[in-house]
Design a protein around this motif. Structure first.
Motif, PDB file in Angstrom:
ATOM      1  N   LEU A   1      17.188  27.295 -41.182  1.00 44.48           N
ATOM      2  CA  LEU A   1      18.291  27.369 -42.140  1.00 44.48           C
ATOM      3  C   LEU A   1      18.714  28.816 -42.383  1.00 44.48           C
ATOM      4  N   VAL A   2      17.754  29.723 -42.395  1.00 47.44           N
ATOM      5  CA  VAL A   2      18.042  31.157 -42.381  1.00 47.44           C
ATOM      6  C   VAL A   2      17.543  31.647 -41.018  1.00 47.44           C
ATOM      7  N   PRO A   3      18.456  31.748 -40.037  1.00 52.02           N
ATOM      8  CA  PRO A   3      18.038  32.019 -38.661  1.00 52.02           C
ATOM      9  C   PRO A   3      17.387  33.396 -38.477  1.00 52.02           C
TER      10      PRO A   3
ATOM     11  N   VAL B   1      13.502  15.305 -44.912  1.00 50.94           N
ATOM     12  CA  VAL B   1      12.160  15.891 -44.885  1.00 50.94           C
ATOM     13  C   VAL B   1      12.009  16.894 -46.018  1.00 50.94           C
ATOM     14  N   LEU B   2      12.976  17.796 -46.164  1.00 50.29           N
ATOM     15  CA  LEU B   2      12.890  18.798 -47.232  1.00 50.29           C
ATOM     16  C   LEU B   2      12.927  18.155 -48.616  1.00 50.29           C
TER      17      LEU B   2
ATOM     18  N   ASN C   1      15.193  28.322 -48.344  1.00 48.62           N
ATOM     19  CA  ASN C   1      16.383  27.622 -48.813  1.00 48.62           C
ATOM     20  C   ASN C   1      16.166  26.673 -49.981  1.00 48.62           C
ATOM     21  N   ARG C   2      14.956  26.156 -50.152  1.00 47.27           N
ATOM     22  CA  ARG C   2      14.769  25.097 -51.142  1.00 47.27           C
ATOM     23  C   ARG C   2      13.670  25.372 -52.160  1.00 47.27           C
ATOM     24  N   LEU C   3      13.021  26.511 -52.089  1.00 50.37           N
ATOM     25  CA  LEU C   3      11.949  26.812 -53.024  1.00 50.37           C
ATOM     26  C   LEU C   3      12.547  27.041 -54.405  1.00 50.37           C
ATOM     27  N   PRO C   4      12.025  26.360 -55.432  1.00 46.49           N
ATOM     28  CA  PRO C   4      12.565  26.552 -56.781  1.00 46.49           C
ATOM     29  C   PRO C   4      12.517  28.025 -57.200  1.00 46.49           C
TER      30      PRO C   4
END
Length: 155
Positions: A86-88, A26-27, A58-61
């Motif tokens: 992902l970052v609880p 999904v990501l 977690n995935r933002l450029p």
């Protein structure tokens, strides 16, 4: 109670949060369709609010900031959701400049709302969606304050 509700009622959220391959796919799909730098207005709904949080954290450029995050009909207020990000935890992402959370008191997915205070500083908008469309994204986006926030961010 939250975990039981997620597992039995909100199956899509449970599958996303519990299956690393689904989450990664999904990501990956979202990242493939995004620009690689600049400012982003991110409008999310339901499970998309959970995906959006994982994306931002977690995935933002590196060259990208979120000028506005809109979460609508979000399950992020449930500890069984935010503890599995992902970052609880309920942590407002640093890259988010403005956050508007729209929620309807009769929307069962938004049961943990409002989010202001728990997640840090944000604007919570309690909206009155039609009873039979309490979770409908069109209902949320038609609210004048939600539309104004989005319109102001993209102009």
């Amino acid at each position: 109670m939250d975990a039981l509700a997620i597992a039995t009622i909100f199956r899509d959220v449970d599958i996303y949060l519990s299956n690393p391959e689904v989450r990664r796919d999904v990501l990956d799909c979202v990242v493939e369709t995004m620009p690689s730098d600049g400012e982003l207005v991110l409008v999310t709904h339901s499970l998309g609010t959970v995906v959006g949080m994982d994306l931002i954290a977690n995935r933002l450029p590196n060259g990208m900031d979120v000028s506005l995050l809109v979460t609508a009909g979000s399950p992020l207020g449930m500890d069984a959701v935010y503890s599995r990000l992902l970052v609880p935890g309920p942590q407002r992402p640093e890259k988010v400049h403005q956050w508007v959370n729209a929620w309807c008191p009769t929307d069962p997915v938004a049961i943990g709302c409002p989010l202001d205070g728990t997640w840090g500083k944000l604007t919570d908008l309690a909206v009155a969606n039609a009873r039979d469309r309490a979770h409908n994204i069109e209902e949320y986006l038609a609210h004048p304050d939600v539309a104004a926030a989005i319109g102001g961010a993209i102009n």
